[in-house]
Design an enzyme around this catalytic site. Sequence first.
Site, PDB file in Angstrom:
ATOM      1  N   ASP A  37      -7.172  -3.174  -7.277  1.00 37.87           N
ATOM      2  CA  ASP A  37      -7.732  -3.616  -6.082  1.00 37.87           C
ATOM      3  C   ASP A  37      -8.078  -5.080  -6.224  1.00 37.87           C
ATOM      4  O   ASP A  37      -8.381  -5.550  -7.567  1.00 37.87           O
ATOM      5  CB  ASP A  37      -9.361  -2.990  -5.657  1.00 37.87           C
ATOM      6  CG  ASP A  37      -9.762  -3.177  -4.292  1.00 37.87           C
ATOM      7  OD1 ASP A  37     -10.573  -4.452  -4.580  1.00 37.87           O
ATOM      8  OD2 ASP A  37      -9.457  -2.822  -3.348  1.00 37.87           O
ATOM      9  N   ARG A  46      -6.704  12.347  -5.364  1.00 43.90           N
ATOM     10  CA  ARG A  46      -8.012  11.674  -5.219  1.00 43.90           C
ATOM     11  C   ARG A  46      -9.286  12.762  -5.158  1.00 43.90           C
ATOM     12  O   ARG A  46     -10.410  12.603  -5.514  1.00 43.90           O
ATOM     13  CB  ARG A  46      -8.244  11.065  -3.859  1.00 43.90           C
ATOM     14  CG  ARG A  46      -9.523  10.211  -3.700  1.00 43.90           C
ATOM     15  CD  ARG A  46      -9.327   9.016  -2.880  1.00 43.90           C
ATOM     16  NE  ARG A  46     -10.670   8.519  -2.637  1.00 43.90           N
ATOM     17  CZ  ARG A  46     -10.843   7.264  -1.968  1.00 43.90           C
ATOM     18  NH1 ARG A  46      -9.792   6.507  -1.406  1.00 43.90           N
ATOM     19  NH2 ARG A  46     -12.152   6.744  -1.708  1.00 43.90           N
ATOM     20  N   TYR A  78     -15.273 -11.922  -0.017  1.00 45.11           N
ATOM     21  CA  TYR A  78     -16.157 -10.961  -0.430  1.00 45.11           C
ATOM     22  C   TYR A  78     -17.096 -11.151  -1.335  1.00 45.11           C
ATOM     23  O   TYR A  78     -18.439 -10.704  -1.275  1.00 45.11           O
ATOM     24  CB  TYR A  78     -15.157 -10.131  -1.155  1.00 45.11           C
ATOM     25  CG  TYR A  78     -14.157  -9.325  -0.123  1.00 45.11           C
ATOM     26  CD1 TYR A  78     -14.443  -8.077   0.275  1.00 45.11           C
ATOM     27  CD2 TYR A  78     -12.866  -9.667   0.023  1.00 45.11           C
ATOM     28  CE1 TYR A  78     -13.558  -7.525   1.109  1.00 45.11           C
ATOM     29  CE2 TYR A  78     -11.944  -9.270   0.943  1.00 45.11           C
ATOM     30  CZ  TYR A  78     -12.219  -8.093   1.462  1.00 45.11           C
ATOM     31  OH  TYR A  78     -11.489  -7.365   2.282  1.00 45.11           O
ATOM     32  N   ARG A 115       1.015  -1.335   0.022  1.00 43.74           N
ATOM     33  CA  ARG A 115       0.143  -0.003   0.041  1.00 43.74           C
ATOM     34  C   ARG A 115       0.815   1.234  -0.060  1.00 43.74           C
ATOM     35  O   ARG A 115       0.513   2.353   0.675  1.00 43.74           O
ATOM     36  CB  ARG A 115      -0.958   0.120   1.347  1.00 43.74           C
ATOM     37  CG  ARG A 115      -2.302  -0.861   1.231  1.00 43.74           C
ATOM     38  CD  ARG A 115      -3.271  -0.907   2.211  1.00 43.74           C
ATOM     39  NE  ARG A 115      -4.101  -2.115   2.251  1.00 43.74           N
ATOM     40  CZ  ARG A 115      -4.674  -2.550   3.317  1.00 43.74           C
ATOM     41  NH1 ARG A 115      -4.647  -1.965   4.476  1.00 43.74           N
ATOM     42  NH2 ARG A 115      -5.434  -3.446   3.090  1.00 43.74           N
ATOM     43  N   ARG A 166      -3.072   6.725   0.739  1.00 44.39           N
ATOM     44  CA  ARG A 166      -3.559   7.874   1.286  1.00 44.39           C
ATOM     45  C   ARG A 166      -2.636   8.671   2.447  1.00 44.39           C
ATOM     46  O   ARG A 166      -2.941   9.658   2.814  1.00 44.39           O
ATOM     47  CB  ARG A 166      -4.718   7.556   2.500  1.00 44.39           C
ATOM     48  CG  ARG A 166      -6.160   7.195   1.305  1.00 44.39           C
ATOM     49  CD  ARG A 166      -7.040   6.626   2.526  1.00 44.39           C
ATOM     50  NE  ARG A 166      -6.715   5.438   2.753  1.00 44.39           N
ATOM     51  CZ  ARG A 166      -7.539   4.761   3.957  1.00 44.39           C
ATOM     52  NH1 ARG A 166      -8.585   5.270   4.501  1.00 44.39           N
ATOM     53  NH2 ARG A 166      -7.326   3.467   4.403  1.00 44.39           N
TER      54      ARG A 166
END
Length: 341
Positions: free
Chosen positions: A76, A39, A150, A26, A30
């Site tokens: 993703d 973003r 998921y 990652r 962010r």
Amino acid sequence: MSGPSKPLLTVLKRGNPGKKPIWLMRQAGRYLPEYRALRAEKGGFLDMAYDPDAAAEITLQPIRRFGFDGAILFSDILVVPHALGQDLTFVAGEGPRLAPPLMDAALGALRPVPERLAPIYKTVEKVAAALPPETTFLGFAGSPWTVATYMVAGQGSREQAEARRYAYRDPAAFQHLIDAISGMTVDYLSGQIDAGVEAVQLFDSWAGSLSPQQFEQWVIAPTARIVAALKARHPDTPIIGFPKGAGGKIAAYARETGVDAIGLDETVDPHWAHRELPAGLPVQGNLDPLALIAGGEMLETAARRIISVFEDRPHVFNLGHGILPDTPIDHVNALLGIVRA
């Protein structure tokens, strides 16, 4: 292109690059102000993941800032269920949603849409053309068990109870789901390799929730089939397996799946891993992401311990899981100084 000019790829192929390669899971995200700015301009996560220009820019941001030895594709793991025909959305503050959840619907009712993956291959092409020559380009996908959790629940769940119930209640139907995910994953990773990635990682984020027998059936067996199929198409492309939370079952995973390297989460004792994993098998990890947030002496002690333990084994320095959004950038720079000292 491999050899000393690509330290990460050299380690994954069991070579000695003369330096310790580092990248962080990652690492595009962010905690970076440039990511947050993009973003704000582009909109939601999924919009950026399917926008080749935006996704390529995000993939390259941490390489420009830190000079990591590996660039990880910005995407993703849920693009595979999207390509299998589920609807995919990201709900602000709540995370991804897949519809219909397969605890309420049958896999056979879905119509695969593999063309949904085309923008990601375009992202790979753009990044491959822009990366520094010494940087290894990493692609990835979710492993079948984690992706299935998921797809069954329609969202993430702490204990993966819906998928585990499904697998116990109707193992034949669950096997069909695992096989469908595996087939799409082979094609997807092969497409990434054709477009320009040089190694791939299989993320099994929820591998730790299974009993030993289920781990063999739903983690090791499908991973081994994916690895064999990819090796048949791309024999020179290293595959990293990351069965997060698997603990003592990692040794069997390493022996039986055929992966070229093992990712270790922060709960794994590096001394145990060095002793129990096959000799010469490259490992990746396993710094606690919270140690990176803590910084200072705590960070240096933890990082140096990992480096010392794996001194005689091919090792890619990384975190035990993804970098957290509140990680100070100065601490990342400090970690780079420790690893590259």
